[in-house]
Design an enzyme around this catalytic site. Structure first.
Site, PDB file in Angstrom:
ATOM      1  N   GLY A  52       0.803  -1.214   0.000  1.00 31.44           N
ATOM      2  CA  GLY A  52       0.000   0.000   0.000  1.00 31.44           C
ATOM      3  C   GLY A  52       0.835   1.262   0.000  1.00 31.44           C
ATOM      4  O   GLY A  52       0.294   2.358   0.145  1.00 31.44           O
TER       5      GLY A  52
ATOM      6  N   LYS B 165       2.101  12.828   5.204  1.00 31.84           N
ATOM      7  CA  LYS B 165       2.170  12.098   3.932  1.00 31.84           C
ATOM      8  C   LYS B 165       3.285  12.671   3.077  1.00 31.84           C
ATOM      9  O   LYS B 165       3.319  13.867   2.806  1.00 31.84           O
ATOM     10  CB  LYS B 165       0.831  12.172   3.197  1.00 31.84           C
ATOM     11  CG  LYS B 165       0.793  11.316   1.936  1.00 31.84           C
ATOM     12  CD  LYS B 165      -0.619  11.144   1.423  1.00 31.84           C
ATOM     13  CE  LYS B 165      -0.650  10.304   0.148  1.00 31.84           C
ATOM     14  NZ  LYS B 165      -0.105   8.939   0.363  1.00 31.84           N
TER      15      LYS B 165
ATOM     16  N   HIS C  40      -4.686  15.402   2.499  1.00 33.39           N
ATOM     17  CA  HIS C  40      -4.145  14.384   3.402  1.00 33.39           C
ATOM     18  C   HIS C  40      -3.434  15.036   4.570  1.00 33.39           C
ATOM     19  O   HIS C  40      -3.124  16.225   4.543  1.00 33.39           O
ATOM     20  CB  HIS C  40      -3.170  13.468   2.655  1.00 33.39           C
ATOM     21  CG  HIS C  40      -3.840  12.368   1.906  1.00 33.39           C
ATOM     22  ND1 HIS C  40      -4.276  12.521   0.609  1.00 33.39           N
ATOM     23  CD2 HIS C  40      -4.166  11.092   2.264  1.00 33.39           C
ATOM     24  CE1 HIS C  40      -4.833  11.397   0.209  1.00 33.39           C
ATOM     25  NE2 HIS C  40      -4.781  10.512   1.188  1.00 33.39           N
TER      26      HIS C  40
ATOM     27  N   ASN D 138      -5.161   2.429  -2.710  1.00 36.72           N
ATOM     28  CA  ASN D 138      -6.068   2.592  -1.577  1.00 36.72           C
ATOM     29  C   ASN D 138      -6.855   1.297  -1.418  1.00 36.72           C
ATOM     30  O   ASN D 138      -7.435   0.809  -2.384  1.00 36.72           O
ATOM     31  CB  ASN D 138      -7.015   3.768  -1.812  1.00 36.72           C
ATOM     32  CG  ASN D 138      -7.733   4.207  -0.570  1.00 36.72           C
ATOM     33  OD1 ASN D 138      -8.304   3.402   0.149  1.00 36.72           O
ATOM     34  ND2 ASN D 138      -7.699   5.503  -0.299  1.00 36.72           N
ATOM     35  N   PHE D 139      -6.852   0.715  -0.222  1.00 42.45           N
ATOM     36  CA  PHE D 139      -7.489  -0.584  -0.008  1.00 42.45           C
ATOM     37  C   PHE D 139      -8.919  -0.479   0.504  1.00 42.45           C
ATOM     38  O   PHE D 139      -9.588  -1.489   0.683  1.00 42.45           O
ATOM     39  CB  PHE D 139      -6.650  -1.405   0.974  1.00 42.45           C
ATOM     40  CG  PHE D 139      -5.413  -1.971   0.344  1.00 42.45           C
ATOM     41  CD1 PHE D 139      -5.434  -3.180  -0.322  1.00 42.45           C
ATOM     42  CD2 PHE D 139      -4.220  -1.272   0.397  1.00 42.45           C
ATOM     43  CE1 PHE D 139      -4.300  -3.699  -0.915  1.00 42.45           C
ATOM     44  CE2 PHE D 139      -3.073  -1.771  -0.195  1.00 42.45           C
ATOM     45  CZ  PHE D 139      -3.116  -2.989  -0.851  1.00 42.45           C
TER      46      PHE D 139
ATOM     47  N   THR E 277       2.712   4.299  -1.572  1.00 46.32           N
ATOM     48  CA  THR E 277       2.595   5.047  -2.822  1.00 46.32           C
ATOM     49  C   THR E 277       3.874   5.864  -3.050  1.00 46.32           C
ATOM     50  O   THR E 277       4.739   5.951  -2.196  1.00 46.32           O
ATOM     51  CB  THR E 277       1.372   5.977  -2.793  1.00 46.32           C
ATOM     52  OG1 THR E 277       1.492   6.878  -1.678  1.00 46.32           O
ATOM     53  CG2 THR E 277       0.090   5.175  -2.627  1.00 46.32           C
TER      54      THR E 277
END
Length: 234
Positions: free
Chosen positions: A71, A135, A131, A98-99, A73
């Site tokens: 996951g 991040k 976000h 994105n899960f 990025t």
């Protein structure tokens, strides 16, 4: 399952809790580089680390024939090489920007709307993602996936960029605010009105549940997969 967590930040801790509640055993919690020894022979690796570490982390796991759910990025220029390594080692790799179940439904809605709007050039398209300030990559992987979904369905665009939409480049505004798990919006604006679709995450739990579900799904499989395979190709 026996799960190794590679990357043990906020997401790693939440995945740990949810996987344990679902009856799985966490055999490694790694903030350092994985090795054949410190992975402790897991059935699957869930990798949520940093863009600069992801490629090497995943490569090591795949070369040890361990399937990987990733996951992280911000490293996708190297993803084709990782997919080759997965095939060469007869194992499995699944990347998700994105899960979350809701986000993956949002991806499908985004593509449907883009297909509907492609014949209405009076509507200018713009993406926005918000976000948390921790991040490291911008735009988010989710925003890139949304942009790619629009580009695939609307021949007006052939690339995305940070900033405002111009000519054939679809624009993404990336905003960083304290403790925002993730908000993604797609706007179609004309001189007379605006259409907006939006997904807002309230916390990280949806991402973590999806990652564990993907890990459960990938056991016994070989090849390269996405969350579409997990959710829509059962």
């Amino acid at each position: 399952m026996k799960i190794a967590l590679v990357g043990y930040g906020k997401m790693g801790h939440i995945i740990d809790e949810i996987a344990t509640k679902r009856g799985h055993e966490i055999v490694a919690r790694l903030s350092e580089t994985p090795t054949a020894e410190n992975l402790n022979n897991p059935d699957v690796v869930i990798e949520f680390s940093h863009p600069e570490a992801a490629f090497n982390n995943i490569k090591i796991c795949l070369e040890n024939k361990i399937p990987v759910i990733c996951g992280t990025t911000g490293w996708l220029d190297q993803k084709p090489e990782i997919e080759k390594i997965a095939l060469q080692n007869d194992t499995a790799f699944l990347y998700g920007s994105n899960f979350s179940l809701g986000v993956n439904l949002f991806f499908a809605l985004n593509e449907k709307l883009a297909n509907l709007m492609k014949d209405f050039p009076e509507y200018k398209v713009q993406l926005e993602e918000i976000h948390h300030t921790h991040k490291k990559d911008a735009p988010s992987g989710t925003a890139i996936s949304l942009a790619e979904g629009i580009i695939k369905n609307d021949q007006r665009f052939d690339a995305w960029k940070l900033d405002e939409t111009q000519n054939k480049e679809l624009g993404i505004f990336a905003i960083r605010q304290d403790e925002v798990p993730g908000t993604h919006s797609v706007y179609y604006k004309s001189d007379v009105d605006e259409i907006e679709i939006k997904h807002t995450a309230f916390n990280r739990n949806g991402f973590a549940v999806g990652a564990v579900v993907a890990a459960e799904w990938i056991i016994g499989k070989t090849g390269n997969f996405t969350m579409n395979d997990v959710l829509f190709n059962k």
